[in-house]
Design a protein around this motif. Structure first.
Motif, PDB file in Angstrom:
ATOM      1  N   HIS A  76       0.841  -1.207   0.000  1.00  0.00           N
ATOM      2  CA  HIS A  76       0.000   0.000   0.000  1.00  0.00           C
ATOM      3  C   HIS A  76       0.872   1.251   0.000  1.00  0.00           C
ATOM      4  CE1 HIS A  76      -3.077  -2.780   1.815  1.00  0.00           C
ATOM      5  NE2 HIS A  76      -3.827  -2.133   0.940  1.00  0.00           N
ATOM      6  N   LEU A  77       1.862   1.272   0.898  1.00  0.00           N
ATOM      7  CA  LEU A  77       2.726   2.442   1.014  1.00  0.00           C
ATOM      8  C   LEU A  77       3.569   2.645  -0.244  1.00  0.00           C
ATOM      9  CD1 LEU A  77       3.830   2.144   4.739  1.00  0.00           C
ATOM     10  CD2 LEU A  77       2.075   3.630   3.754  1.00  0.00           C
ATOM     11  N   ALA A  78       3.996   1.535  -0.848  1.00  0.00           N
ATOM     12  CA  ALA A  78       4.778   1.640  -2.087  1.00  0.00           C
ATOM     13  C   ALA A  78       3.938   2.259  -3.199  1.00  0.00           C
ATOM     14  CB  ALA A  78       5.300   0.269  -2.499  1.00  0.00           C
ATOM     15  N   VAL A  79       2.690   1.848  -3.300  1.00  0.00           N
ATOM     16  CA  VAL A  79       1.793   2.394  -4.324  1.00  0.00           C
ATOM     17  C   VAL A  79       1.503   3.868  -4.038  1.00  0.00           C
ATOM     18  CG1 VAL A  79      -0.582   2.286  -5.218  1.00  0.00           C
ATOM     19  CG2 VAL A  79       0.772   0.200  -5.011  1.00  0.00           C
ATOM     20  N   LEU A  80       1.234   4.200  -2.764  1.00  0.00           N
ATOM     21  CA  LEU A  80       0.999   5.604  -2.409  1.00  0.00           C
ATOM     22  C   LEU A  80       2.218   6.455  -2.756  1.00  0.00           C
ATOM     23  CD1 LEU A  80      -0.788   5.306   1.062  1.00  0.00           C
ATOM     24  CD2 LEU A  80      -1.781   6.174  -1.058  1.00  0.00           C
ATOM     25  N   GLY A  81       3.398   5.952  -2.445  1.00  0.00           N
ATOM     26  CA  GLY A  81       4.613   6.699  -2.729  1.00  0.00           C
ATOM     27  C   GLY A  81       4.855   6.881  -4.216  1.00  0.00           C
ATOM     28  N   HIS A  82       4.756   5.785  -4.969  1.00  0.00           N
ATOM     29  CA  HIS A  82       5.029   5.836  -6.411  1.00  0.00           C
ATOM     30  C   HIS A  82       4.069   6.781  -7.136  1.00  0.00           C
ATOM     31  CE1 HIS A  82       6.123   4.548 -10.433  1.00  0.00           C
ATOM     32  NE2 HIS A  82       4.834   4.372 -10.680  1.00  0.00           N
ATOM     33  N   PHE A  83       2.772   6.594  -6.892  1.00  0.00           N
ATOM     34  CA  PHE A  83       1.798   7.404  -7.619  1.00  0.00           C
ATOM     35  C   PHE A  83       1.661   8.802  -7.020  1.00  0.00           C
ATOM     36  CE2 PHE A  83       0.807   3.193  -9.146  1.00  0.00           C
ATOM     37  CZ  PHE A  83       0.681   3.430 -10.501  1.00  0.00           C
ATOM     38  N   GLY A  84       2.020   8.973  -5.752  1.00  0.00           N
ATOM     39  CA  GLY A  84       2.044  10.308  -5.169  1.00  0.00           C
ATOM     40  C   GLY A  84       3.083  11.171  -5.852  1.00  0.00           C
ATOM     41  N   VAL A  85       4.266  10.605  -6.072  1.00  0.00           N
ATOM     42  CA  VAL A  85       5.337  11.328  -6.765  1.00  0.00           C
ATOM     43  C   VAL A  85       4.954  11.553  -8.229  1.00  0.00           C
ATOM     44  CG1 VAL A  85       7.728  11.145  -7.558  1.00  0.00           C
ATOM     45  CG2 VAL A  85       7.150  10.575  -5.207  1.00  0.00           C
ATOM     46  N   SER A  86       4.259  10.584  -8.820  1.00  0.00           N
ATOM     47  CA  SER A  86       3.817  10.727 -10.213  1.00  0.00           C
ATOM     48  C   SER A  86       2.747  11.801 -10.361  1.00  0.00           C
ATOM     49  CB  SER A  86       3.248   9.412 -10.735  1.00  0.00           C
ATOM     50  OG  SER A  86       4.231   8.410 -10.727  1.00  0.00           O
ATOM     51  N   ARG A  88      -0.519  11.368  -9.961  1.00  0.00           N
ATOM     52  CA  ARG A  88      -1.770  10.836 -10.509  1.00  0.00           C
ATOM     53  C   ARG A  88      -2.090   9.500  -9.846  1.00  0.00           C
ATOM     54  NH1 ARG A  88      -1.398   6.510 -13.780  1.00  0.00           N
ATOM     55  NH2 ARG A  88       0.680   5.892 -14.443  1.00  0.00           N
ATOM     56  N   PRO A  89      -3.361   9.163  -9.727  1.00  0.00           N
ATOM     57  CA  PRO A  89      -3.708   7.842  -9.186  1.00  0.00           C
ATOM     58  C   PRO A  89      -3.524   6.770 -10.249  1.00  0.00           C
ATOM     59  CG  PRO A  89      -5.689   9.057  -9.711  1.00  0.00           C
ATOM     60  CD  PRO A  89      -4.532   9.988  -9.976  1.00  0.00           C
ATOM     61  N   PRO A  90      -3.377   5.530  -9.845  1.00  0.00           N
ATOM     62  CA  PRO A  90      -3.271   4.449 -10.843  1.00  0.00           C
ATOM     63  C   PRO A  90      -4.587   4.300 -11.615  1.00  0.00           C
ATOM     64  CG  PRO A  90      -3.300   3.550  -8.612  1.00  0.00           C
ATOM     65  CD  PRO A  90      -3.268   5.029  -8.481  1.00  0.00           C
ATOM     66  N   ASP A  91      -4.480   3.911 -12.870  1.00  0.00           N
ATOM     67  CA  ASP A  91      -5.644   3.748 -13.743  1.00  0.00           C
ATOM     68  C   ASP A  91      -6.064   2.276 -13.740  1.00  0.00           C
ATOM     69  OD1 ASP A  91      -7.555   3.728 -15.703  1.00  0.00           O
ATOM     70  OD2 ASP A  91      -6.314   4.729 -17.206  1.00  0.00           O
ATOM     71  N   PRO A  92      -7.227   1.949 -13.176  1.00  0.00           N
ATOM     72  CA  PRO A  92      -7.654   0.545 -13.119  1.00  0.00           C
ATOM     73  C   PRO A  92      -7.954  -0.063 -14.491  1.00  0.00           C
ATOM     74  CG  PRO A  92      -9.389   1.982 -12.307  1.00  0.00           C
ATOM     75  CD  PRO A  92      -8.185   2.845 -12.562  1.00  0.00           C
ATOM     76  N   ARG A  93      -8.107   0.790 -15.513  1.00  0.00           N
ATOM     77  CA  ARG A  93      -8.363   0.279 -16.871  1.00  0.00           C
ATOM     78  C   ARG A  93      -7.100  -0.253 -17.524  1.00  0.00           C
ATOM     79  NH1 ARG A  93     -10.722   5.656 -19.093  1.00  0.00           N
ATOM     80  NH2 ARG A  93      -8.916   6.257 -17.893  1.00  0.00           N
ATOM     81  N   CYS A  94      -5.955   0.166 -17.026  1.00  0.00           N
ATOM     82  CA  CYS A  94      -4.672  -0.264 -17.568  1.00  0.00           C
ATOM     83  C   CYS A  94      -4.283  -1.584 -16.882  1.00  0.00           C
ATOM     84  CB  CYS A  94      -3.635   0.826 -17.284  1.00  0.00           C
ATOM     85  SG  CYS A  94      -2.039   0.519 -17.998  1.00  0.00           S
ATOM     86  N   PRO A  95      -4.048  -2.661 -17.638  1.00  0.00           N
ATOM     87  CA  PRO A  95      -3.791  -3.970 -17.024  1.00  0.00           C
ATOM     88  C   PRO A  95      -2.640  -3.974 -16.012  1.00  0.00           C
ATOM     89  CG  PRO A  95      -4.091  -4.216 -19.383  1.00  0.00           C
ATOM     90  CD  PRO A  95      -4.064  -2.745 -19.099  1.00  0.00           C
ATOM     91  N   GLU A  96      -1.554  -3.249 -16.298  1.00  0.00           N
ATOM     92  CA  GLU A  96      -0.426  -3.271 -15.358  1.00  0.00           C
ATOM     93  C   GLU A  96      -0.666  -2.414 -14.118  1.00  0.00           C
ATOM     94  OE1 GLU A  96       0.537  -0.414 -18.693  1.00  0.00           O
ATOM     95  OE2 GLU A  96       0.074  -2.530 -18.662  1.00  0.00           O
ATOM     96  N   GLU A  97      -1.735  -1.609 -14.129  1.00  0.00           N
ATOM     97  CA  GLU A  97      -2.050  -0.777 -12.963  1.00  0.00           C
ATOM     98  C   GLU A  97      -3.312  -1.249 -12.240  1.00  0.00           C
ATOM     99  OE1 GLU A  97      -2.087   3.392 -13.898  1.00  0.00           O
ATOM    100  OE2 GLU A  97      -0.043   3.336 -14.685  1.00  0.00           O
ATOM    101  N   GLU A  98      -3.813  -2.410 -12.618  1.00  0.00           N
ATOM    102  CA  GLU A  98      -5.041  -2.915 -12.010  1.00  0.00           C
ATOM    103  C   GLU A  98      -4.841  -3.225 -10.518  1.00  0.00           C
ATOM    104  OE1 GLU A  98      -8.045  -6.631 -12.741  1.00  0.00           O
ATOM    105  OE2 GLU A  98      -6.963  -5.821 -14.462  1.00  0.00           O
ATOM    106  N   VAL A  99      -3.787  -3.950 -10.181  1.00  0.00           N
ATOM    107  CA  VAL A  99      -3.502  -4.276  -8.772  1.00  0.00           C
ATOM    108  C   VAL A  99      -3.123  -3.015  -7.995  1.00  0.00           C
ATOM    109  CG1 VAL A  99      -1.992  -5.576  -7.213  1.00  0.00           C
ATOM    110  CG2 VAL A  99      -2.932  -6.681  -9.252  1.00  0.00           C
ATOM    111  N   TRP A 104      -4.350   1.229  -4.047  1.00  0.00           N
ATOM    112  CA  TRP A 104      -4.530   2.676  -3.885  1.00  0.00           C
ATOM    113  C   TRP A 104      -5.886   2.979  -3.240  1.00  0.00           C
ATOM    114  CZ3 TRP A 104      -1.770   7.128  -4.602  1.00  0.00           C
ATOM    115  CH2 TRP A 104      -2.490   8.323  -4.695  1.00  0.00           C
ATOM    116  N   GLU A 105      -6.939   2.382  -3.788  1.00  0.00           N
ATOM    117  CA  GLU A 105      -8.290   2.620  -3.262  1.00  0.00           C
ATOM    118  C   GLU A 105      -8.397   2.195  -1.796  1.00  0.00           C
ATOM    119  OE1 GLU A 105     -10.853   4.308  -4.512  1.00  0.00           O
ATOM    120  OE2 GLU A 105      -9.523   4.779  -6.177  1.00  0.00           O
TER     121      GLU A 105
END
Length: 122
Positions: A76-86, A88-99, A104-105
């Motif tokens: 959870h923290l890794a996802v918050l960190g990665h997309f926080g720096v990016s 933008r939130p991860p896009d659930p429609r994109c297969p590699e960003e589904e998990v 994130w949610e």
């Protein structure tokens, strides 16, 4: 003799504070603050800027508290960190960003509860 003050003075003074609309908005604000901190910026009130009801560290402490309680994991923290720096939130429609989107949610949902209790999120 006056007592020594151990708490830094607040920037907001008598200005009304504006809570964040969502925990996601608060997280992105925290991430931007961390980026500019690493670049050497110092916090100072900007004329006309909305005053937030917290410091960036309050949002960090909320996430760490959830981690200690076992409500947020490393992923959870890794996802918050990665997309926080990016920025933008991860896009659930994109297969590699589904998990990451699911993680994130979950993380944002758990942060929302804590940040609302503290008055950081409306």
């Amino acid at each position: 003799m006056t007592a020594t003050r151990f708490v830094p003075r607040s920037f907001c003074g008598d200005s009304p504070t504006q809570p964040f609309a969502t925990a996601e908005e608060a997280w992105f604000w925290f991430a931007r603050c961390q980026i500019v901190r690493r670049q050497g910026a110092r916090f100072a009130p900007l004329p006309g800027a909305s005053v937030r009801p917290c410091d960036p560290d309050d949002i960090y402490r909320a996430a760490v508290s959830l981690k200690r309680k076992g409500l947020l994991g490393r992923r959870h923290l890794a996802v918050l960190g990665h997309f926080g720096v990016s920025g933008r939130p991860p896009d659930p429609r994109c297969p590699e960003e589904e998990v990451p989107a699911r993680l994130w949610e979950q993380a944002i949902d758990r942060l929302t509860t804590v940040l609302q209790e503290k008055g950081i999120v409306a």
